[in-house]
Design a protein around this motif. Structure first.
Motif, short mmCIF file in Angstrom:
data_model
loop_
_atom_site.label_atom_id
_atom_site.label_comp_id
_atom_site.label_asym_id
_atom_site.label_seq_id
_atom_site.Cartn_x
_atom_site.Cartn_y
_atom_site.Cartn_z
N VAL A 62 0.84 -1.21 0.00
CA VAL A 62 0.00 0.00 0.00
C VAL A 62 0.87 1.25 0.00
O VAL A 62 0.61 2.21 -0.74
N TRP A 63 1.92 1.25 0.80
CA TRP A 63 2.85 2.39 0.87
C TRP A 63 3.50 2.62 -0.50
O TRP A 63 3.57 3.76 -0.97
N PHE A 64 3.95 1.54 -1.15
CA PHE A 64 4.60 1.65 -2.45
C PHE A 64 3.63 2.18 -3.51
O PHE A 64 3.99 3.04 -4.32
N VAL A 65 2.40 1.70 -3.50
CA VAL A 65 1.40 2.17 -4.47
C VAL A 65 1.09 3.65 -4.25
O VAL A 65 0.94 4.41 -5.21
N CYS A 66 1.02 4.08 -3.00
CA CYS A 66 0.79 5.50 -2.71
C CYS A 66 1.94 6.36 -3.22
O CYS A 66 1.70 7.44 -3.78
N ILE A 67 3.16 5.90 -3.06
CA ILE A 67 4.33 6.65 -3.55
C ILE A 67 4.27 6.79 -5.07
O ILE A 67 4.48 7.88 -5.63
N ILE A 68 3.98 5.68 -5.76
CA ILE A 68 3.92 5.72 -7.23
C ILE A 68 2.76 6.61 -7.69
O ILE A 68 2.94 7.40 -8.62
N ALA A 69 1.61 6.50 -7.05
CA ALA A 69 0.45 7.30 -7.45
C ALA A 69 0.73 8.80 -7.25
O ALA A 69 0.40 9.62 -8.11
N LEU A 70 1.33 9.15 -6.13
CA LEU A 70 1.65 10.57 -5.90
C LEU A 70 2.69 11.06 -6.90
O LEU A 70 2.62 12.19 -7.38
N GLY A 71 3.65 10.21 -7.22
CA GLY A 71 4.66 10.59 -8.21
C GLY A 71 4.06 10.84 -9.58
O GLY A 71 4.43 11.79 -10.29
N LEU A 72 3.09 10.01 -9.96
CA LEU A 72 2.44 10.20 -11.26
C LEU A 72 1.49 11.40 -11.27
O LEU A 72 1.39 12.11 -12.27
N LEU A 73 0.80 11.63 -10.17
CA LEU A 73 -0.14 12.75 -10.11
C LEU A 73 0.56 14.10 -9.99
O LEU A 73 0.05 15.11 -10.49
N LEU A 74 1.69 14.14 -9.36
CA LEU A 74 2.40 15.41 -9.15
C LEU A 74 3.47 15.69 -10.20
O LEU A 74 4.22 16.65 -10.07
N LYS A 75 3.52 14.84 -11.23
CA LYS A 75 4.51 15.01 -12.29
C LYS A 75 4.18 16.28 -13.06
O LYS A 75 3.02 16.51 -13.42
N PRO A 76 5.19 17.13 -13.34
CA PRO A 76 4.91 18.38 -14.05
C PRO A 76 4.47 18.17 -15.50
O PRO A 76 4.70 17.28 -16.15
#
Length: 76
Positions: A62-76
């Motif tokens: 769950v922690w890893f999926v949250c990190i990936i999701a935030l990285g994709l959503l906050l990508k410029p």
């Protein structure tokens, strides 16, 4: 959307720290300092250890999926 994922990331991070500290240590350390009574009463049960391992792995995923999701959503 990002606020919900951020909250899930914070909760999973705190839970991960707690679960790792509850694991049985190979020697002295934080497990003996904080979980001495817990480890002595439930340490011999393999069912408890397996469930703790499973919960730790699920929390890590769950922690890893949250990190990936935030990285994709906050990508410029």
């Amino acid at each position: 959307m990002t606020i919900g994922i951020s909250i899930a990331l914070i909760l999973s991070s705190c839970l991960m720290v707690l679960l790792v500290l509850l694991h049985k240590g190979k020697g002295g350390g934080l497990t003996d300092m904080f979980g001495g009574g817990f480890a002595s009463s439930f340490g011999g049960s393999s069912v408890v250890e397996r469930n703790l391992d499973r919960l730790t792995v699920i929390t890590g995923v769950v922690w890893f999926v949250c990190i990936i999701a935030l990285g994709l959503l906050l990508k410029p």
